[in-house]
Each structure stands twice: as C-alpha cells, then as structure tokens.
Write an enzyme that holds these catalytic residues in place. Structure first.
Site, mmCIF file in Angstrom:
data_model
loop_
_atom_site.group_PDB
_atom_site.id
_atom_site.type_symbol
_atom_site.label_atom_id
_atom_site.label_comp_id
_atom_site.label_asym_id
_atom_site.label_seq_id
_atom_site.Cartn_x
_atom_site.Cartn_y
_atom_site.Cartn_z
ATOM 1 N N GLY A 71 -75.588 33.781 -42.606
ATOM 2 C CA GLY A 71 -76.583 33.249 -41.576
ATOM 3 C C GLY A 71 -77.391 31.686 -42.075
ATOM 4 N N CYS A 72 -76.713 31.171 -42.189
ATOM 5 C CA CYS A 72 -77.111 29.376 -41.909
ATOM 6 C C CYS A 72 -76.277 28.836 -41.342
ATOM 7 C CB CYS A 72 -77.036 29.098 -43.486
ATOM 8 S SG CYS A 72 -77.832 27.518 -44.270
ATOM 9 N N GLY A 73 -77.269 27.735 -41.180
ATOM 10 C CA GLY A 73 -76.218 26.225 -40.181
ATOM 11 C C GLY A 73 -75.619 25.669 -41.454
ATOM 12 N N PHE A 74 -75.526 25.721 -42.601
ATOM 13 C CA PHE A 74 -75.180 25.164 -43.270
ATOM 14 C C PHE A 74 -73.307 26.677 -44.249
ATOM 15 C CE2 PHE A 74 -78.930 22.687 -43.904
ATOM 16 C CZ PHE A 74 -78.331 21.237 -43.664
ATOM 17 N N THR A 75 -74.086 27.435 -43.599
ATOM 18 C CA THR A 75 -72.470 28.837 -44.025
ATOM 19 C C THR A 75 -71.094 28.097 -43.626
ATOM 20 O OG1 THR A 75 -74.184 30.646 -43.376
ATOM 21 C CG2 THR A 75 -72.187 31.168 -43.535
#
Length: 180
Positions: free
Chosen positions: A34-38
């Site tokens: 659930g990360c912006g980098f996912t």
C-alpha cells in the site's frame, strides 16, 4: 560472514539459505502493498522475467515498518502481488528490516551498503523532507529509510549496490544487466 551464511523464511515457515543462490545475481528488496512505490512490483517482475533465466534471483521481503503500508497477512500480500502484478519471484515472510527485530540478513546488508542519499528530483526531495521529520539524522545512518529499498548482490556474493526507492527502475535494471 558472507551473504551465503544468511537465510530467510518463507510464509510457510521454511528456511531458505541464501547459499543456494551461490553463483547467481540477487536483488533483495523490502516491499509493501500500500505504498506509493508499490507499482515497482511491475518493474521488478519485468526485470525478473528478463534476467531470471540468465541467473538473477529477486528476494521479496514484505515489511510493515514504514507507515503500516503492508498490513495484510503473508497470504493476503502474496495474493495481492500475484493478482495485481503477476509476480513470479519468491516472496518471503513479512519481516522487520530495522530495529532489534530486524532480520540478521538486513543488519548485514546495511553494514555492506549504507545510505547514499535519495538522488535528485521531486520524489527525492519529498522523501528527504519526510525523513527529516522522522529521523533528523537519517543521512548519517545505514537504516532502511522506506519500502522498496533494494540491495544488489553479484555472483561472488558481494553486496555491490544499494538503491533507494527513488532510484529509477531502468537504472536498477541496467546495473543488474552489467552483472548478468
């Protein structure tokens, strides 16, 4: 000790010795769902498909230490990655990468490749600003700063590079290609 003296654990509780990857290139990455980098999962899968048959192993270690961005169970994480990104590389048990419960592997990786900065650009600036609030001394310690930090290990077991999540995935791929 060398990288080959460490092991990681599968979601099923099986120990995987990194010694079994002797002679291969490894990319070890702490991930989050659930990360912006996912979306880097897509790039990681493309890299895996391009280089796995040439000797690359990607070792995915989900971690929930950064803003709680990996809240699911190991099974939920695996389902997310395989359904959304069709990942085929091995995924390990969710684990800590910093602190007293950090995997011994991560203590070793950080001792071999410290933090070298986030680079330049808007994402790097955003990460620097955020990290200053969390750890005012973040630039001077080797701790993992966020999800999708990657360590590159050559065929001889040397930890040759550390890529922060802000690093362009095409640059990560280019470094892997040099070792393949």
């Amino acid at each position: 000790m060398s990288i080959y003296d460490y092991s990681v654990t599968t979601p099923q509780g099986e120990e995987v010795s990194l010694g079994q990857f002797k002679g291969k290139v490894m990319l070890i990455v702490n991930t989050a769902t659930g990360c912006g980098f996912t979306p880097q999962y897509k790039d990681l899968e493309e890299i895996y498909e391009a280089f796995h048959d040439k000797g690359l192993e990607i070792i995915d270690i989900p971690c929930n230490q950064f803003a709680g961005q990996t809240p699911g169970t190991d099974e939920e994480i695996h389902q997310f990655c395989t359904l959304k990104y069709n990942t085929q590389f091995p995924q390990m048990k969710k684990s800590d990468v910093n602190g007293e419960n950090a995997l011994p592997l991560y203590k070793y990786l950080k001792s071999q490749q410290g933090f070298h900065g986030f680079g330049k650009g808007p994402t790097a600036l955003m990460m620097s600003t955020m990290l200053k609030k969390i750890d005012s001394d973040y630039k001077n310690n080797p701790e993992i700063k966020w999800n999708f930090t990657k360590f590159l290990v050559d065929r001889g077991g040397n930890v040759v590079a550390r890529f922060e999540p802000t690093e362009k995935m095409k640059d990560v791929s280019a470094e892997i290609e040099k070792l393949i």
